[in-house]
Design a protein around this motif. Sequence first.
Motif, PDB file in Angstrom:
ATOM      1  N   LEU A   7       0.737  -1.272  -0.123  1.00  0.00           N
ATOM      2  CA  LEU A   7      -0.240  -0.165  -0.230  1.00  0.00           C
ATOM      3  C   LEU A   7       0.794   1.083   0.035  1.00  0.00           C
ATOM      4  N   ALA A   8       2.241   1.512   0.499  1.00  0.00           N
ATOM      5  CA  ALA A   8       3.238   2.273   1.070  1.00  0.00           C
ATOM      6  C   ALA A   8       2.870   2.492  -0.339  1.00  0.00           C
ATOM      7  N   LYS A  16       3.829   4.628   8.121  1.00  0.00           N
ATOM      8  CA  LYS A  16       3.197   4.992   9.186  1.00  0.00           C
ATOM      9  C   LYS A  16       1.228   5.345   9.042  1.00  0.00           C
ATOM     10  N   GLU A  17       1.553   5.531   8.434  1.00  0.00           N
ATOM     11  CA  GLU A  17      -0.105   5.754   7.544  1.00  0.00           C
ATOM     12  C   GLU A  17      -1.186   4.955   7.197  1.00  0.00           C
ATOM     13  N   VAL A  18      -0.534   4.169   6.764  1.00  0.00           N
ATOM     14  CA  VAL A  18      -0.493   2.983   5.706  1.00  0.00           C
ATOM     15  C   VAL A  18      -0.540   1.684   7.270  1.00  0.00           C
ATOM     16  N   LYS A  19      -0.055   2.220   8.364  1.00  0.00           N
ATOM     17  CA  LYS A  19      -0.787   1.466   9.437  1.00  0.00           C
ATOM     18  C   LYS A  19      -1.937   1.539  10.323  1.00  0.00           C
ATOM     19  N   GLN A  20      -2.359   2.856   9.868  1.00  0.00           N
ATOM     20  CA  GLN A  20      -3.350   3.505  10.865  1.00  0.00           C
ATOM     21  C   GLN A  20      -4.332   3.573  10.422  1.00  0.00           C
ATOM     22  N   ILE A  50      -9.882  -0.703   0.038  1.00  0.00           N
ATOM     23  CA  ILE A  50      -9.239  -0.240   0.841  1.00  0.00           C
ATOM     24  C   ILE A  50     -10.920   0.645   0.992  1.00  0.00           C
ATOM     25  N   PHE A  51     -11.460   1.099   1.759  1.00  0.00           N
ATOM     26  CA  PHE A  51     -13.124   1.614   2.003  1.00  0.00           C
ATOM     27  C   PHE A  51     -13.487   0.687   0.889  1.00  0.00           C
ATOM     28  N   GLN A  54     -11.568  -1.606  -4.575  1.00  0.00           N
ATOM     29  CA  GLN A  54     -11.074  -2.460  -4.939  1.00  0.00           C
ATOM     30  C   GLN A  54      -9.128  -2.061  -5.471  1.00  0.00           C
ATOM     31  N   VAL A  55      -8.023  -2.405  -4.930  1.00  0.00           N
ATOM     32  CA  VAL A  55      -7.189  -1.382  -5.133  1.00  0.00           C
ATOM     33  C   VAL A  55      -6.153  -2.252  -6.831  1.00  0.00           C
ATOM     34  N   VAL A  56      -6.249  -2.018  -7.633  1.00  0.00           N
ATOM     35  CA  VAL A  56      -5.967  -1.881  -9.089  1.00  0.00           C
ATOM     36  C   VAL A  56      -4.698  -2.501  -8.534  1.00  0.00           C
ATOM     37  N   TYR A  57      -3.746  -3.139  -8.648  1.00  0.00           N
ATOM     38  CA  TYR A  57      -2.027  -3.418  -8.260  1.00  0.00           C
ATOM     39  C   TYR A  57      -1.365  -2.936  -9.510  1.00  0.00           C
TER      40      TYR A  57
END
Length: 240
Positions: A7-8, A16-20, A50-51, A54-57
Amino acid sequence: MRIDKLLANMGFGSRKEVKQLLKKGSVNQNDIVIKDGKQQVDPEKDNITIFGEQVVYKPFVYFMLHKPAGVITATEDSRESTVIDLLEADDLVLEPFPVGRLDKDTEGLLLITNDGKLAHQLLSPKKNVGKTYYAIIEGKVTEDDVEAFSQGVTLDDGYLTKPAILTILKSDTESEIHVTITEGKFHQVKRMFEAVDKYVTYLKRISMGEWQLDNDLEKGEYRELSIQELEYLQALTVKK
Ligand code: URA
Protein backbone atom coordinates in the motif's frame (compact mmCIF):
# COMPACT_ATOMS: atom_id res chain seq x y z
CA MET A 1 4.60 -9.17 -0.20
CA ARG A 2 3.62 -7.40 3.04
CA ILE A 3 0.37 -5.46 2.84
CA ASP A 4 1.93 -2.32 4.37
CA LYS A 5 4.72 -2.29 1.79
CA LEU A 6 2.28 -2.84 -1.06
CA LEU A 7 0.00 0.00 0.00
CA ALA A 8 2.87 2.38 0.74
CA ASN A 9 4.47 1.61 -2.63
CA MET A 10 1.17 2.27 -4.32
CA GLY A 11 1.00 5.73 -2.82
CA PHE A 12 -1.60 5.23 -0.07
CA GLY A 13 0.70 7.04 2.35
CA SER A 14 3.83 6.42 4.38
CA ARG A 15 4.20 3.11 6.22
CA LYS A 16 2.95 4.89 9.35
CA GLU A 17 -0.17 6.19 7.63
CA VAL A 18 -0.85 2.80 6.08
CA LYS A 19 -0.61 1.31 9.56
CA GLN A 20 -3.37 3.66 10.68
CA LEU A 21 -5.56 2.64 7.73
CA LEU A 22 -5.07 -1.00 8.69
CA LYS A 23 -5.73 -0.34 12.37
CA LYS A 24 -9.03 1.32 11.49
CA GLY A 25 -10.12 -1.87 9.71
CA SER A 26 -10.31 -0.13 6.32
CA VAL A 27 -8.40 -2.82 4.43
CA ASN A 28 -9.78 -6.18 3.29
CA GLN A 29 -8.07 -9.17 1.74
CA ASN A 30 -10.58 -11.43 -0.02
CA ASP A 31 -13.41 -9.94 2.05
CA ILE A 32 -11.62 -10.44 5.37
CA VAL A 33 -10.45 -7.40 7.32
CA ILE A 34 -6.68 -7.32 7.83
CA LYS A 35 -5.14 -5.19 10.50
CA ASP A 36 -1.58 -6.47 10.63
CA GLY A 37 0.89 -4.70 8.36
CA LYS A 38 2.99 -7.85 8.21
CA GLN A 39 0.15 -9.81 6.56
CA GLN A 40 1.41 -11.38 3.34
CA VAL A 41 -0.68 -10.68 0.24
CA ASP A 42 -0.35 -11.62 -3.40
CA PRO A 43 -1.22 -8.44 -5.28
CA GLU A 44 -1.79 -10.36 -8.51
CA LYS A 45 -4.26 -12.86 -7.00
CA ASP A 46 -5.81 -11.45 -3.84
CA ASN A 47 -8.74 -9.09 -3.92
CA ILE A 48 -7.54 -6.17 -1.81
CA THR A 49 -9.93 -3.34 -1.00
CA ILE A 50 -9.59 -0.08 0.92
CA PHE A 51 -12.84 1.45 2.17
CA GLY A 52 -14.57 -1.11 -0.07
CA GLU A 53 -12.77 0.14 -3.22
CA GLN A 54 -10.73 -2.41 -5.09
CA VAL A 55 -7.01 -1.68 -5.19
CA VAL A 56 -5.88 -2.12 -8.77
CA TYR A 57 -2.32 -3.34 -8.55
CA LYS A 58 0.25 -1.49 -10.55
CA PRO A 59 3.77 -2.11 -9.44
CA PHE A 60 5.93 0.95 -9.07
CA VAL A 61 9.64 1.29 -9.62
CA TYR A 62 11.90 3.92 -8.10
CA PHE A 63 15.49 4.50 -9.19
CA MET A 64 18.20 6.93 -8.17
CA LEU A 65 20.29 7.87 -11.21
CA HIS A 66 23.61 9.69 -11.16
CA LYS A 67 22.91 11.68 -14.29
CA PRO A 68 25.98 12.30 -16.42
CA ALA A 69 26.41 15.38 -18.62
CA GLY A 70 25.51 14.88 -22.28
CA VAL A 71 22.12 13.19 -21.91
CA ILE A 72 18.81 14.99 -21.82
CA THR A 73 16.15 14.59 -19.13
CA ALA A 74 13.37 13.16 -21.28
CA THR A 75 11.88 9.75 -22.01
CA GLU A 76 12.62 9.73 -25.71
CA ASP A 77 14.16 11.93 -28.35
CA SER A 78 14.88 11.38 -32.01
CA ARG A 79 18.36 12.92 -31.90
CA GLU A 80 19.69 13.07 -28.35
CA SER A 81 20.42 10.33 -25.81
CA THR A 82 18.09 10.47 -22.84
CA VAL A 83 18.38 9.45 -19.19
CA ILE A 84 15.99 6.58 -19.97
CA ASP A 85 18.50 5.19 -22.51
CA LEU A 86 20.79 4.54 -19.50
CA LEU A 87 18.38 1.97 -18.01
CA GLU A 88 18.62 -1.76 -18.61
CA ALA A 89 15.87 -3.39 -20.69
CA ASP A 90 14.30 -5.13 -17.65
CA ASP A 91 13.92 -1.80 -15.89
CA LEU A 92 12.06 -0.25 -18.81
CA VAL A 93 9.11 -2.65 -18.65
CA LEU A 94 7.09 -0.50 -16.23
CA GLU A 95 7.76 2.64 -18.27
CA PRO A 96 9.56 4.86 -15.76
CA PHE A 97 10.20 8.54 -16.48
CA PRO A 98 12.45 11.20 -14.95
CA VAL A 99 11.02 13.46 -12.26
CA GLY A 100 11.76 17.10 -13.04
CA ARG A 101 14.52 18.36 -15.30
CA LEU A 102 18.24 18.71 -15.16
CA ASP A 103 19.90 20.50 -18.08
CA LYS A 104 21.86 18.43 -20.59
CA ASP A 105 25.16 19.62 -19.08
CA THR A 106 24.02 19.22 -15.44
CA GLU A 107 25.02 16.12 -13.51
CA GLY A 108 23.80 14.49 -10.34
CA LEU A 109 20.78 13.24 -8.47
CA LEU A 110 17.71 12.31 -10.50
CA LEU A 111 14.65 10.30 -9.52
CA ILE A 112 13.26 7.95 -12.15
CA THR A 113 9.91 6.32 -11.44
CA ASN A 114 6.53 5.42 -12.90
CA ASP A 115 4.74 6.73 -9.80
CA GLY A 116 2.99 9.75 -11.28
CA LYS A 117 1.43 10.78 -8.01
CA LEU A 118 4.76 10.97 -6.17
CA ALA A 119 6.39 12.75 -9.13
CA HIS A 120 3.63 15.34 -9.25
CA GLN A 121 3.81 15.98 -5.52
CA LEU A 122 7.60 16.27 -5.44
CA LEU A 123 7.52 18.87 -8.18
CA SER A 124 4.78 20.93 -6.58
CA PRO A 125 6.21 24.32 -5.54
CA LYS A 126 3.86 24.18 -2.54
CA LYS A 127 5.91 21.34 -1.05
CA ASN A 128 9.00 23.56 -0.85
CA VAL A 129 11.41 20.66 -1.23
CA GLY A 130 14.95 22.11 -1.12
CA LYS A 131 17.21 21.03 -3.97
CA THR A 132 20.90 21.47 -3.31
CA TYR A 133 23.51 21.89 -6.04
CA TYR A 134 27.28 22.01 -6.08
CA ALA A 135 28.57 24.45 -8.69
CA ILE A 136 31.77 25.88 -10.06
CA ILE A 137 31.41 29.55 -10.87
CA GLU A 138 33.49 31.76 -13.13
CA GLY A 139 34.07 34.84 -11.00
CA LYS A 140 34.53 35.60 -7.33
CA VAL A 141 31.41 34.73 -5.33
CA THR A 142 31.11 37.08 -2.37
CA GLU A 143 29.12 37.60 0.82
CA ASP A 144 27.09 40.19 -1.14
CA ASP A 145 25.93 37.34 -3.39
CA VAL A 146 25.04 35.25 -0.33
CA GLU A 147 22.96 38.16 0.93
CA ALA A 148 21.34 38.73 -2.49
CA PHE A 149 20.40 35.05 -2.80
CA SER A 150 18.95 35.07 0.70
CA GLN A 151 16.54 37.82 -0.42
CA GLY A 152 15.80 36.23 -3.80
CA VAL A 153 17.24 37.61 -7.05
CA THR A 154 15.52 39.00 -10.13
CA LEU A 155 15.96 36.83 -13.20
CA ASP A 156 16.30 38.07 -16.80
CA ASP A 157 12.51 37.81 -17.29
CA GLY A 158 11.77 39.96 -14.22
CA TYR A 159 10.82 37.03 -11.98
CA LEU A 160 11.91 37.43 -8.36
CA THR A 161 13.04 34.04 -7.07
CA LYS A 162 12.26 32.72 -3.65
CA PRO A 163 15.11 33.05 -1.13
CA ALA A 164 17.97 30.63 -1.72
CA ILE A 165 20.74 29.50 0.61
CA LEU A 166 24.17 30.12 -0.90
CA THR A 167 27.26 28.71 0.82
CA ILE A 168 30.72 29.63 -0.44
CA LEU A 169 33.18 26.71 -0.47
CA LYS A 170 35.93 28.55 -2.35
CA SER A 171 36.01 32.18 -3.41
CA ASP A 172 38.57 33.14 -6.05
CA THR A 173 38.61 34.06 -9.73
CA GLU A 174 36.92 30.68 -9.96
CA SER A 175 34.59 29.85 -7.04
CA GLU A 176 32.90 26.76 -5.68
CA ILE A 177 29.55 26.88 -3.92
CA HIS A 178 26.56 25.00 -2.63
CA VAL A 179 23.15 26.51 -3.32
CA THR A 180 19.74 25.32 -2.14
CA ILE A 181 16.63 26.40 -4.02
CA THR A 182 13.00 25.43 -3.50
CA GLU A 183 11.73 26.12 -7.01
CA GLY A 184 12.50 24.67 -10.40
CA LYS A 185 12.38 27.49 -12.92
CA PHE A 186 14.04 26.87 -16.28
CA HIS A 187 17.88 27.06 -15.87
CA GLN A 188 17.23 28.51 -12.43
CA VAL A 189 20.66 28.21 -10.82
CA LYS A 190 22.48 29.42 -13.92
CA ARG A 191 20.12 32.38 -14.27
CA MET A 192 20.42 33.26 -10.58
CA PHE A 193 24.19 33.58 -10.99
CA GLU A 194 23.75 35.57 -14.19
CA ALA A 195 21.60 37.94 -12.12
CA VAL A 196 24.70 38.69 -10.00
CA ASP A 197 27.00 38.82 -13.08
CA LYS A 198 28.56 35.39 -12.66
CA TYR A 199 28.66 32.33 -14.82
CA VAL A 200 28.09 28.67 -13.87
CA THR A 201 30.67 26.42 -15.55
CA TYR A 202 29.73 23.17 -13.78
CA LEU A 203 26.52 22.14 -12.03
CA LYS A 204 25.66 19.00 -10.09
CA ARG A 205 22.58 18.27 -7.99
CA ILE A 206 23.62 16.58 -4.77
CA SER A 207 20.39 16.34 -2.75
CA MET A 208 16.65 16.86 -2.58
CA GLY A 209 15.70 17.52 1.03
CA GLU A 210 17.69 14.95 2.99
CA TRP A 211 17.72 12.55 0.05
CA GLN A 212 21.32 12.51 -1.17
CA LEU A 213 23.15 11.33 -4.23
CA ASP A 214 24.80 8.01 -3.39
CA ASN A 215 28.56 8.54 -3.72
CA ASP A 216 28.98 4.90 -4.76
CA LEU A 217 27.12 5.57 -7.99
CA GLU A 218 29.41 6.47 -10.87
CA LYS A 219 28.08 8.89 -13.48
CA GLY A 220 25.48 7.04 -15.56
CA GLU A 221 24.88 4.39 -12.87
CA TYR A 222 21.61 3.91 -11.04
CA ARG A 223 20.07 1.75 -8.32
CA GLU A 224 16.70 1.10 -6.74
CA LEU A 225 15.71 3.28 -3.82
CA SER A 226 15.92 1.72 -0.39
CA ILE A 227 12.68 1.45 1.60
CA GLN A 228 13.94 4.23 3.88
CA GLU A 229 14.61 6.53 0.92
CA LEU A 230 11.19 5.85 -0.56
CA GLU A 231 9.47 6.42 2.75
CA TYR A 232 11.39 9.66 3.14
CA LEU A 233 10.30 10.95 -0.27
CA GLN A 234 6.71 9.89 0.35
CA ALA A 235 6.70 11.64 3.72
CA LEU A 236 8.01 14.84 2.06
CA THR A 237 4.93 14.96 -0.09
CA VAL A 238 2.37 14.41 2.66
CA LYS A 239 0.02 17.37 3.05
CA LYS A 240 1.13 19.69 5.83
N1 URA B 1 19.37 24.97 -12.43
C1 URA B 1 19.96 25.03 -13.66
O1 URA B 1 20.34 26.10 -14.09
N2 URA B 1 20.11 23.89 -14.33
C2 URA B 1 19.72 22.67 -13.87
O2 URA B 1 19.92 21.67 -14.55
C3 URA B 1 19.11 22.64 -12.61
C4 URA B 1 18.94 23.80 -11.91
